[in-house]
Write an enzyme that holds these catalytic residues in place. Structure first.
Site, PDB file in Angstrom:
ATOM      1  N   HIS A 123      -7.696 -33.074 -13.494  1.00 36.83           N
ATOM      2  CA  HIS A 123      -6.390 -33.086 -12.820  1.00 36.83           C
ATOM      3  C   HIS A 123      -5.961 -31.665 -12.519  1.00 36.83           C
ATOM      4  O   HIS A 123      -6.520 -30.707 -13.056  1.00 36.83           O
ATOM      5  CB  HIS A 123      -5.332 -33.734 -13.729  1.00 36.83           C
ATOM      6  CG  HIS A 123      -5.070 -32.958 -14.982  1.00 36.83           C
ATOM      7  ND1 HIS A 123      -5.954 -32.929 -16.043  1.00 36.83           N
ATOM      8  CD2 HIS A 123      -4.054 -32.140 -15.340  1.00 36.83           C
ATOM      9  CE1 HIS A 123      -5.489 -32.155 -16.992  1.00 36.83           C
ATOM     10  NE2 HIS A 123      -4.335 -31.644 -16.592  1.00 36.83           N
ATOM     11  N   ASP A 125      -2.291 -29.484 -12.833  1.00 32.83           N
ATOM     12  CA  ASP A 125      -1.082 -29.698 -13.623  1.00 32.83           C
ATOM     13  C   ASP A 125       0.116 -30.036 -12.739  1.00 32.83           C
ATOM     14  O   ASP A 125       0.422 -29.313 -11.783  1.00 32.83           O
ATOM     15  CB  ASP A 125      -0.755 -28.446 -14.448  1.00 32.83           C
ATOM     16  CG  ASP A 125      -1.740 -28.257 -15.584  1.00 32.83           C
ATOM     17  OD1 ASP A 125      -2.260 -29.258 -16.096  1.00 32.83           O
ATOM     18  OD2 ASP A 125      -2.000 -27.095 -15.951  1.00 32.83           O
ATOM     19  N   HIS A 262      -8.915 -29.392 -13.946  1.00 35.46           N
ATOM     20  CA  HIS A 262      -9.470 -29.162 -15.285  1.00 35.46           C
ATOM     21  C   HIS A 262      -9.424 -30.446 -16.098  1.00 35.46           C
ATOM     22  O   HIS A 262      -8.678 -31.374 -15.775  1.00 35.46           O
ATOM     23  CB  HIS A 262      -8.750 -28.018 -16.011  1.00 35.46           C
ATOM     24  CG  HIS A 262      -7.284 -28.261 -16.221  1.00 35.46           C
ATOM     25  ND1 HIS A 262      -6.350 -28.103 -15.234  1.00 35.46           N
ATOM     26  CD2 HIS A 262      -6.590 -28.661 -17.329  1.00 35.46           C
ATOM     27  CE1 HIS A 262      -5.142 -28.378 -15.698  1.00 35.46           C
ATOM     28  NE2 HIS A 262      -5.262 -28.735 -16.968  1.00 35.46           N
ATOM     29  N   ARG A 277       0.478 -23.227 -24.793  1.00 36.02           N
ATOM     30  CA  ARG A 277       0.309 -23.107 -23.338  1.00 36.02           C
ATOM     31  C   ARG A 277       1.611 -22.693 -22.671  1.00 36.02           C
ATOM     32  O   ARG A 277       2.676 -23.166 -23.057  1.00 36.02           O
ATOM     33  CB  ARG A 277      -0.161 -24.448 -22.762  1.00 36.02           C
ATOM     34  CG  ARG A 277      -0.881 -24.305 -21.439  1.00 36.02           C
ATOM     35  CD  ARG A 277      -1.298 -25.636 -20.869  1.00 36.02           C
ATOM     36  NE  ARG A 277      -0.228 -26.195 -20.072  1.00 36.02           N
ATOM     37  CZ  ARG A 277      -0.343 -27.288 -19.309  1.00 36.02           C
ATOM     38  NH1 ARG A 277      -1.498 -27.949 -19.279  1.00 36.02           N
ATOM     39  NH2 ARG A 277       0.666 -27.738 -18.610  1.00 36.02           N
TER      40      ARG A 277
HETATM   41  C1  SIN Z   1      -4.535 -29.446 -20.183  1.00 33.71           C
HETATM   42  O1  SIN Z   1      -3.871 -28.445 -19.900  1.00 33.71           O
HETATM   43  O2  SIN Z   1      -4.572 -30.411 -19.444  1.00 33.71           O
HETATM   44  C2  SIN Z   1      -5.330 -29.437 -21.449  1.00 33.71           C
HETATM   45  C3  SIN Z   1      -6.381 -28.413 -21.427  1.00 33.71           C
HETATM   46  C4  SIN Z   1      -7.096 -28.324 -22.736  1.00 33.71           C
HETATM   47  O3  SIN Z   1      -6.530 -28.694 -23.761  1.00 33.71           O
HETATM   48  O4  SIN Z   1      -8.237 -27.885 -22.745  1.00 33.71           O
END
Ligand code: SIN
Length: 289
Positions: A123, A125, A262, A277
């Site tokens: 996806h 974000d 990702h 994050r």
């Molecule tokens: C995400 O941001 O979708 C998760 C990425 C991760 O945990 O590697």
């Protein structure tokens, strides 16, 4: 000679990350089409203008950049992300990632009690937002002891470049609906974006649909739209234009949300993977190519 022998092979797709040398950082490409590890930099300290300029160039070139052995604080992470623009907040009521005492930082923590993790499908974000995030930066301080928990990244430049000229023409001018309620439930934004967009910095064309948020293509009859969307989603996530980041403790992945997908791999339960994050606000709605 086969009927398709005149078409370009995947190996011949223009690959943006050609070798490049910088004055203040080193780069080690992760794959032909996407990703590079950045070395020679200490992210616990403010960066010089030249370092920032070179990081901007590497970010545009490689689409996702990785750092190792950086024991960063919230303040360091916010400062680093802030070199790329103002930080933003998640548009959804995600219950998988958690709030921290800093509104700009979300906790991504998984352990033996986890029932689900964030981002298991490819996806981009929050593409459901009218102005989706420019990028996201994930720092993991703790990783599973025996490996696992990799993140995969896919280049939507390479995915676009490999389409046939006829398909590129067909897709240009179409729009798709990105519905946040599919992922985060009621109250999350729903937005319409072009199916093929142009990156505001590089000017390159991008396939801009994804598995999680894109519900349908607006201008096509239902069945045709469903099939075309599925074809694109399958195409976007082909291994040929991905790289896979193997986390170590105190690593960082920073991806350009405007040209990548990702996917987080949850193969480490019941072990712990834990980090933080932040996301950088987008500057404008995605623009049609
Ligand atoms: C995400 O941001 O979708 C998760 C990425 C991760 O945990 O590697």
């Amino acid at each position: 000679m086969s009927g398709t022998a005149h078409l370009p092979s995947i190996a011949k797709i223009a690959s943006y990350p050609e070798a490049v040398s910088y004055d203040t950082i080193t780069t080690t490409p992760a794959s032909p089409h996407i990703g590079a590890e950045i070395g020679g930099i200490d992210l616990t300290k403010p960066l010089s203008n030249k370092q920032v300029q070179e990081l901007h160039d590497a970010f545009a070139r490689y689409q996702v950049i990785f750092f190792r052995d950086q024991k960063i604080s919230f303040e360091d992470q916010i400062r680093l992300a802030g070199y790329f623009g103002p930080l933003g907040k998640h548009v959804g009521a995600s219950t998988i990632s958690k709030k921290t005492d800093n509104d700009l930082v979300r906790k991504f923590h998984y352990d033996e009690t986890s029932k689900q993790i964030s981002g298991e499908n490819f996806h981009s974000d929050q593409s459901c937002a009218a102005v989706p995030p420019l990028g996201s930066m994930l720092y993991n301080h703790t990783v599973p002891p025996d490996g696992g928990g990799d993140t995969m990244f896919a280049s939507m430049y390479a995915a676009y470049d490999s389409l046939s000229p006829r398909m590129k023409t067909y897709l240009k001018g179409l729009t798709a609906t990105h519905d946040g309620t599919r992922v985060f439930g009621p109250g999350t934004p729903v937005s319409v974006h072009p199916v093929i967009t142009r990156h505001p910095v590089t000017g390159r064309e991008v396939i801009y649909v994804n598995h999680d948020f894109t519900s349908h293509i607006n201008e096509l009859p239902r069945l045709e739209g469903e099939r075309v969307l599925q074809l694109l989603i399958d195409h976007c996530n082909k291994p040929e234009w991905t790289c896979r980041f193997r986390w170590r403790a105190h690593s960082i992945a920073f991806w350009d949300n405007r040209c990548t997908h990702h996917k987080a791999i949850w193969d480490y339960w019941p072990n712990v993977r834990s980090g933080f994050r932040v996301q950088i606000e987008g500057t404008a709605p995605p623009v049609a190519a």
